[in-house]
Design a protein around this motif. Sequence first.
Motif, PDB file in Angstrom:
ATOM      1  N   TRP A   1      -4.230 -11.215   3.695  1.00  0.00           N
ATOM      2  CA  TRP A   1      -2.789 -11.059   3.595  1.00  0.00           C
ATOM      3  C   TRP A   1      -2.069 -11.489   4.876  1.00  0.00           C
ATOM      4  N   GLU A   2      -0.905 -12.069   4.680  1.00  0.00           N
ATOM      5  CA  GLU A   2      -0.035 -12.395   5.803  1.00  0.00           C
ATOM      6  C   GLU A   2       0.937 -11.261   6.092  1.00  0.00           C
ATOM      7  N   VAL A   3       1.179 -10.446   5.076  1.00  0.00           N
ATOM      8  CA  VAL A   3       2.113  -9.329   5.203  1.00  0.00           C
ATOM      9  C   VAL A   3       1.531  -8.109   4.512  1.00  0.00           C
ATOM     10  N   VAL A   4       1.660  -6.956   5.161  1.00  0.00           N
ATOM     11  CA  VAL A   4       1.294  -5.684   4.542  1.00  0.00           C
ATOM     12  C   VAL A   4       2.548  -4.823   4.482  1.00  0.00           C
ATOM     13  N   VAL A   5       2.945  -4.444   3.273  1.00  0.00           N
ATOM     14  CA  VAL A   5       4.109  -3.589   3.064  1.00  0.00           C
ATOM     15  C   VAL A   5       3.593  -2.193   2.739  1.00  0.00           C
ATOM     16  N   VAL A   6       4.078  -1.191   3.484  1.00  0.00           N
ATOM     17  CA  VAL A   6       3.589   0.174   3.305  1.00  0.00           C
ATOM     18  C   VAL A   6       4.693   1.038   2.717  1.00  0.00           C
ATOM     19  N   ASP A   7       4.423   1.604   1.553  1.00  0.00           N
ATOM     20  CA  ASP A   7       5.317   2.581   0.937  1.00  0.00           C
ATOM     21  C   ASP A   7       4.936   3.946   1.494  1.00  0.00           C
ATOM     22  N   CYS A   8       5.665   4.381   2.527  1.00  0.00           N
ATOM     23  CA  CYS A   8       5.354   5.653   3.186  1.00  0.00           C
ATOM     24  C   CYS A   8       5.925   6.828   2.387  1.00  0.00           C
ATOM     25  N   GLY A   9       5.547   8.032   2.781  1.00  0.00           N
ATOM     26  CA  GLY A   9       6.114   9.226   2.179  1.00  0.00           C
ATOM     27  C   GLY A   9       7.551   9.409   2.633  1.00  0.00           C
TER      28      GLY A   9
ATOM     29  N   VAL B   1       0.849  -1.190   0.000  1.00  0.00           N
ATOM     30  CA  VAL B   1       0.000   0.000   0.000  1.00  0.00           C
ATOM     31  C   VAL B   1       0.882   1.236   0.000  1.00  0.00           C
ATOM     32  N   SER B   2       0.506   2.233  -0.789  1.00  0.00           N
ATOM     33  CA  SER B   2       1.246   3.490  -0.806  1.00  0.00           C
ATOM     34  C   SER B   2       0.447   4.579  -0.107  1.00  0.00           C
ATOM     35  N   THR B   3       1.099   5.254   0.858  1.00  0.00           N
ATOM     36  CA  THR B   3       0.501   6.451   1.464  1.00  0.00           C
ATOM     37  C   THR B   3       1.207   7.707   0.957  1.00  0.00           C
ATOM     38  N   ASP B   4       2.146   7.524   0.038  1.00  0.00           N
ATOM     39  CA  ASP B   4       2.905   8.641  -0.525  1.00  0.00           C
ATOM     40  C   ASP B   4       2.034   9.367  -1.550  1.00  0.00           C
ATOM     41  N   PRO B   5       1.809  10.681  -1.381  1.00  0.00           N
ATOM     42  CA  PRO B   5       0.977  11.408  -2.343  1.00  0.00           C
ATOM     43  C   PRO B   5       1.507  11.341  -3.773  1.00  0.00           C
TER      44      PRO B   5
ATOM     45  N   LEU C   1      -5.995   9.792   8.696  1.00  0.00           N
ATOM     46  CA  LEU C   1      -6.953   8.939   8.007  1.00  0.00           C
ATOM     47  C   LEU C   1      -6.246   7.980   7.051  1.00  0.00           C
ATOM     48  N   ALA C   2      -5.127   8.413   6.474  1.00  0.00           N
ATOM     49  CA  ALA C   2      -4.348   7.506   5.625  1.00  0.00           C
ATOM     50  C   ALA C   2      -3.824   6.337   6.439  1.00  0.00           C
ATOM     51  N   LEU C   3      -3.329   6.623   7.637  1.00  0.00           N
ATOM     52  CA  LEU C   3      -2.836   5.562   8.515  1.00  0.00           C
ATOM     53  C   LEU C   3      -3.976   4.645   8.941  1.00  0.00           C
ATOM     54  N   SER C   4      -5.119   5.220   9.239  1.00  0.00           N
ATOM     55  CA  SER C   4      -6.285   4.419   9.611  1.00  0.00           C
ATOM     56  C   SER C   4      -6.730   3.528   8.456  1.00  0.00           C
ATOM     57  N   GLU C   5      -6.626   4.048   7.230  1.00  0.00           N
ATOM     58  CA  GLU C   5      -7.023   3.262   6.069  1.00  0.00           C
ATOM     59  C   GLU C   5      -6.082   2.081   5.856  1.00  0.00           C
ATOM     60  N   VAL C   6      -4.793   2.283   6.100  1.00  0.00           N
ATOM     61  CA  VAL C   6      -3.843   1.166   6.024  1.00  0.00           C
ATOM     62  C   VAL C   6      -4.237   0.081   7.020  1.00  0.00           C
TER      63      VAL C   6
ATOM     64  N   HIS D   1      -3.394   2.206  -3.668  1.00  0.00           N
ATOM     65  CA  HIS D   1      -2.993   3.558  -3.291  1.00  0.00           C
ATOM     66  C   HIS D   1      -4.014   4.103  -2.301  1.00  0.00           C
ATOM     67  N   VAL D   2      -3.549   4.760  -1.253  1.00  0.00           N
ATOM     68  CA  VAL D   2      -4.450   5.414  -0.308  1.00  0.00           C
ATOM     69  C   VAL D   2      -4.611   6.870  -0.726  1.00  0.00           C
ATOM     70  N   ASP D   3      -5.843   7.267  -0.980  1.00  0.00           N
ATOM     71  CA  ASP D   3      -6.139   8.650  -1.359  1.00  0.00           C
ATOM     72  C   ASP D   3      -6.582   9.406  -0.113  1.00  0.00           C
ATOM     73  N   ALA D   4      -5.617  10.058   0.563  1.00  0.00           N
ATOM     74  CA  ALA D   4      -5.906  10.719   1.836  1.00  0.00           C
ATOM     75  C   ALA D   4      -6.918  11.838   1.677  1.00  0.00           C
ATOM     76  N   ARG D   5      -6.840  12.572   0.569  1.00  0.00           N
ATOM     77  CA  ARG D   5      -7.750  13.703   0.388  1.00  0.00           C
ATOM     78  C   ARG D   5      -9.195  13.233   0.297  1.00  0.00           C
TER      79      ARG D   5
END
Length: 387
Positions: A125-133, A35-39, A111-116, A66-70
């Motif tokens: 999933w057994e693993v969640v990889v987060v592409d942070c900003g 998952v990407s939280t990077d805008p 909210l982006a973190l909550s969505e993750v 992709h997480v759309d924070a807006r």
Amino acid sequence: MRILLFTGKGGVGKTTLAAATAARIAASGRKALVVSTDPAHSLADAFGTVLGAEPSEVDTSLYAAHVDARSLVDRSWPELRDQLRGVFAGAGLDELDAEELTVLPGVDELLALSEVARLAESGPWEVVVVDCGPTAETLRLLALPEAIAGYLDRVFGSARGMLASAQVRSAAKSISTLATHLAGLREVLTDPAMTSVRLVLTPERLVVAETRRTLAALALRGVHVDALIANRLVPKARLWQGPAASWLRTRRSEQDTVLSELDASTPLSVHVVEHRAVEPIGSRALIDLADELYAGIDPLDGLRRPGVPLLSVQADGDDYLLTVALPLLDGCDLDLVRVGDDLAVTVDGVRRLVALPLMLRRYTVIDAEADGAGLVLRFAPGQEERP
């Protein structure tokens, strides 16, 4: 479930390495979500496909989103905001004051973190990889659950004397639910058995200096880092000749020196990836990159290190020694202040209130020094503070 957070200074390649790690895990037969939280939303470019807000399968056992924070802010925040505005307006505050009090700082990142967290819980999933900003945004993101919980506590405290109307009770319930959610997020982020950070860097002195400051800031937040990844090492010139080969050897020697100094300054493993002539795009290329990065080690268990508690206490004769496990840079800006039963620790502008262990709360700090383990504070049990 494991959660891996990838971050680093902008432009060091964290998105590619996060995608490669997820692809390698999925190729081993475990379901993985990246998952990407990077805008910037470059995760789709790494896979060479289109991604949306909900997970889609990009390869066998591999999902991405992709997480759309807006968009999350537009959907989720207005209802609670309106309830809070009604509470403060009912308390006699004018419209402008009520509006200012309901501006929640960092709500889009929260909210982006909550969505993750929601996505992590919603699938197989057994693993969640987060592409942070980039690093600065990630540090702010990881600090939000604690910071906003404190903000809500102050806001809710302002409204306690007004708990009469149904509107106020509804707002109080919403705040309580959000506070509980924040506490859950904080627990997930600081559980080393579940969550860890991998810091991506390029072997340059300025980038390494920022990485070391980030290590201290994450330790202060109680967030576990399990590895450092040095990306884009210049390939060794070996038997090549000519000006280009000379430049490559000089540059690689400089990079090796920087990495040697980094390795000597931290107990964390430093994994390296050489710069590639062709940008890795698509699952196959990403798996090849991960094979170089992890070199036969399981991306999950091979790098796993036991989490070190932020605070530990040991007796030393009649005194007690409190160790605050922080990797500190030489010449860093460090400040310690005792605030009641808390210790306010500030490192290079990052501040956190740390609750002192119960046994030390009535005693006074008589000395402090920094060593390889972090900060060591000496408490004299015979010098009690008066309540």
